[in-house]
Design a protein around this motif. Sequence first.
Motif, PDB file in Angstrom:
ATOM      1  N   GLU A  79       5.445 -17.800 -45.496  1.00  0.00           N
ATOM      2  CA  GLU A  79       4.816 -17.504 -44.205  1.00  0.00           C
ATOM      3  C   GLU A  79       3.564 -16.645 -44.341  1.00  0.00           C
ATOM      4  N   VAL A  80       3.416 -15.940 -45.458  1.00  0.00           N
ATOM      5  CA  VAL A  80       2.190 -15.161 -45.687  1.00  0.00           C
ATOM      6  C   VAL A  80       0.990 -16.098 -45.694  1.00  0.00           C
ATOM      7  N   ARG A  81       1.146 -17.262 -46.299  1.00  0.00           N
ATOM      8  CA  ARG A  81       0.065 -18.259 -46.297  1.00  0.00           C
ATOM      9  C   ARG A  81      -0.279 -18.661 -44.858  1.00  0.00           C
ATOM     10  N   ASP A  82       0.762 -18.898 -44.066  1.00  0.00           N
ATOM     11  CA  ASP A  82       0.553 -19.277 -42.669  1.00  0.00           C
ATOM     12  C   ASP A  82      -0.189 -18.182 -41.910  1.00  0.00           C
ATOM     13  N   LEU A  83       0.180 -16.935 -42.156  1.00  0.00           N
ATOM     14  CA  LEU A  83      -0.467 -15.808 -41.491  1.00  0.00           C
ATOM     15  C   LEU A  83      -1.950 -15.743 -41.850  1.00  0.00           C
ATOM     16  N   LEU A  84      -2.282 -15.935 -43.125  1.00  0.00           N
ATOM     17  CA  LEU A  84      -3.675 -15.896 -43.551  1.00  0.00           C
ATOM     18  C   LEU A  84      -4.470 -17.034 -42.907  1.00  0.00           C
TER      19      LEU A  84
END
Length: 110
Positions: A79-84
């Motif tokens: 989800e960190v990728r999604d947040l970025l």
Amino acid sequence: MGVPLYQAKAEFFRTLGHPARIRILELLAERDHAVHELLEQIAIEPSNLSQQLAVLRRTSMVVSRREGGQVVYSVSVPEVRDLLLAARRILVGLAEAQSDFEDDLMVTGR
């Protein structure tokens, strides 16, 4: 009693509040990186990189493992990728809105 969600969110975003940490997460969102690879991509001193990685490790946003003689880092949750990506979309949208607003100002003379 646990920490209220809004406080936990504020702490989470404080963790993201450093340009080097954002850049580290961007790179790790692409693929796992060894420390020397991160240093090649980010213009900071090794000790500063170590400090920033420690912050991200403490919050469990990144994890590390040993491979041979090097330490390799990866993003701990996808989800960190999604947040970025969401942050990028938000910033592009805000920039476009600002540009449209400035264009309207030029047309109306206000």
